[in-house]
Design a protein around this motif. Structure first.
Motif, PDB file in Angstrom:
ATOM      1  N   PHE A  61      20.003  42.923  -9.634  1.00 54.57           N
ATOM      2  CA  PHE A  61      19.034  42.466  -8.424  1.00 54.57           C
ATOM      3  C   PHE A  61      20.050  42.737  -7.003  1.00 54.57           C
ATOM      4  CE2 PHE A  61      20.447  38.185 -10.570  1.00 54.57           C
ATOM      5  CZ  PHE A  61      21.839  38.379 -10.218  1.00 54.57           C
ATOM      6  N   THR A  62      20.816  43.926  -7.145  1.00 51.82           N
ATOM      7  CA  THR A  62      21.337  44.495  -5.770  1.00 51.82           C
ATOM      8  C   THR A  62      22.104  43.248  -5.233  1.00 51.82           C
ATOM      9  OG1 THR A  62      19.057  45.481  -5.639  1.00 51.82           O
ATOM     10  CG2 THR A  62      20.412  45.902  -3.976  1.00 51.82           C
ATOM     11  N   ASN A  93      14.011  41.356  -7.799  1.00 53.45           N
ATOM     12  CA  ASN A  93      13.379  40.703  -8.558  1.00 53.45           C
ATOM     13  C   ASN A  93      14.077  39.693  -9.298  1.00 53.45           C
ATOM     14  OD1 ASN A  93      10.890  39.604 -10.335  1.00 53.45           O
ATOM     15  ND2 ASN A  93      11.368  41.664 -11.619  1.00 53.45           N
ATOM     16  N   PHE A  94      13.650  38.585  -9.429  1.00 55.30           N
ATOM     17  CA  PHE A  94      14.349  37.604 -10.291  1.00 55.30           C
ATOM     18  C   PHE A  94      13.761  37.106 -11.559  1.00 55.30           C
ATOM     19  CE2 PHE A  94      15.870  36.559  -5.948  1.00 55.30           C
ATOM     20  CZ  PHE A  94      16.905  36.832  -5.950  1.00 55.30           C
ATOM     21  N   ILE A 107      26.243  30.846  -4.366  1.00 51.62           N
ATOM     22  CA  ILE A 107      26.795  31.134  -3.157  1.00 51.62           C
ATOM     23  C   ILE A 107      26.579  32.568  -2.750  1.00 51.62           C
ATOM     24  CG2 ILE A 107      28.604  29.257  -3.638  1.00 51.62           C
ATOM     25  CD1 ILE A 107      30.331  31.708  -4.287  1.00 51.62           C
ATOM     26  N   ARG A 108      26.460  33.535  -3.547  1.00 54.57           N
ATOM     27  CA  ARG A 108      26.263  34.885  -3.230  1.00 54.57           C
ATOM     28  C   ARG A 108      24.667  35.504  -3.061  1.00 54.57           C
ATOM     29  NH1 ARG A 108      29.935  38.739  -7.193  1.00 54.57           N
ATOM     30  NH2 ARG A 108      29.421  39.941  -5.101  1.00 54.57           N
ATOM     31  N   VAL A 109      23.951  34.833  -4.059  1.00 53.42           N
ATOM     32  CA  VAL A 109      22.637  35.378  -3.683  1.00 53.42           C
ATOM     33  C   VAL A 109      21.738  34.365  -3.049  1.00 53.42           C
ATOM     34  CG1 VAL A 109      20.683  36.432  -5.189  1.00 53.42           C
ATOM     35  CG2 VAL A 109      23.018  36.581  -6.071  1.00 53.42           C
ATOM     36  N   LEU A 110      21.601  33.310  -3.536  1.00 53.88           N
ATOM     37  CA  LEU A 110      20.730  32.314  -2.598  1.00 53.88           C
ATOM     38  C   LEU A 110      21.384  32.025  -1.345  1.00 53.88           C
ATOM     39  CD1 LEU A 110      18.437  30.426  -2.829  1.00 53.88           C
ATOM     40  CD2 LEU A 110      20.048  28.461  -3.506  1.00 53.88           C
ATOM     41  N   LEU A 139      11.727  34.924  -1.588  1.00 46.18           N
ATOM     42  CA  LEU A 139      12.913  35.148  -2.703  1.00 46.18           C
ATOM     43  C   LEU A 139      13.903  34.064  -3.080  1.00 46.18           C
ATOM     44  CD1 LEU A 139      13.692  38.998  -1.566  1.00 46.18           C
ATOM     45  CD2 LEU A 139      12.480  38.126  -3.964  1.00 46.18           C
ATOM     46  N   ALA A 140      14.331  33.526  -2.064  1.00 42.06           N
ATOM     47  CA  ALA A 140      15.137  32.330  -2.268  1.00 42.06           C
ATOM     48  C   ALA A 140      14.343  31.162  -2.863  1.00 42.06           C
ATOM     49  CB  ALA A 140      15.751  31.899  -0.697  1.00 42.06           C
TER      50      ALA A 140
END
Length: 276
Positions: A61-62, A93-94, A107-110, A139-140
């Motif tokens: 997911f980049t 895309n999750f 911490i990194r994605v959300l 997305l979040a």
């Protein structure tokens, strides 16, 4: 330090940021990370029978691009920020059958998605995006709902350590460190305030207060706590990995949300650490 020297260091910092970011985009995007020696992308790896090996964080997911969005905004590069946001919207895309570590993805994605969203809608920093329709927030919100079962399926207020983004909590992953259980209130609280869905803030707050309720009589947190029992499985304390960000988030939560309960927790923790 002179203004001239400060500006020199500012430009050097931007040069280093662009070196890292452009290297990732050139050699690794849309993979999660860059292998710096081979200049290739790295995400989920394949085993000998060509099946995906589940990874704690990386899931195609980049990851690095999401993690870099707010940096591009902070240095004021609106053009590159807009391009990066569009790449995330078109790529991420999750809805994947993937086991992830709750702490790292939070911490990194959300966090990356939420901070970039706030930059994208705010005129104050000169990077507000045209034709942006809250896609990062969407997305979040999708990711947040996929992380929630780690809390809702727990027998206590302590979240499980890992979760499958399609299937829910991994209930054999019960040992969570204090940082892994108590480092959600900023991201989850922000997500709740932006979406009106207060479940995120409620569960993050309960998790932090649960580990705080288990502190020693010296107001010190242990390292590892069991999500099924809320008992310490490793009670040794410190300010390093396993404990650090739980205390950090107490102060930051007070600064962001103004709740004096967070400041009281931090002050007691800080005082106790000074006395170790």
């Amino acid at each position: 330090m002179s203004i001239k020297r400060k500006n020199e260091l500012k430009e050097k910092t931007k040069e280093m940021i662009y070196h890292a970011f452009n290297g990732y985009m050139k050699y690794a995007f849309p993979s999660d990370e860059l292998n710096p020696l081979t200049c290739t992308g790295k995400d989920r790896t394949f085993d000998d029978v060509n099946n995906y090996v589940m990874n704690d964080v990386m899931g195609n997911f980049t990851l690095t691009l999401i993690d870099s969005l707010d940096t591009l905004a902070v240095i004021g590069d609106k053009k590159e920020f807009q391009k990066a946001v569009e790449n995330v919207i078109n790529t991420v895309n999750f809805d994947v059958d993937l086991n992830v570590q709750l702490f790292e993805v939070n911490i990194r994605v959300l966090g990356g998605l939420l901070s970039a969203h706030l930059f994208a809608i705010n005129d104050e920093f000169g990077v507000k995006l045209d034709n942006y329709n809250n896609e990062l927030l969407d997305l979040a919100y999708d990711l947040g709902k996929r992380l929630l079962p780690a809390f809702t399926e727990s027998k206590t207020n302590i979240p499980y350590t890992k979760i499958n983004l399609k299937k829910g909590a991994l209930k054999d992953e019960t040992n969570n460190c204090s940082a892994g259980a108590g480092t959600f209130i900023l991201e989850f609280g922000t997500l709740s305030r932006l979406t009106g869905d207060m479940r995120f803030e409620d569960y993050a707050r309960k998790a932090l207060f649960e580990i705080w309720s288990k502190r020693s009589n010296l107001d010190l947190l242990g390292n590892t706590i069991d999500a099924d029992t809320s008992n310490w499985s490793y009670s040794v304390t410190g300010i390093g990995a396993g404990v650090d960000s739980a205390i950090e988030y107490m102060l930051k939560a007070y600064i962001l949300f103004g709740d004096p309960d967070y400041l009281e927790m931090f002050n007691k923790s800080y005082k106790s650490i000074l006395n170790i």
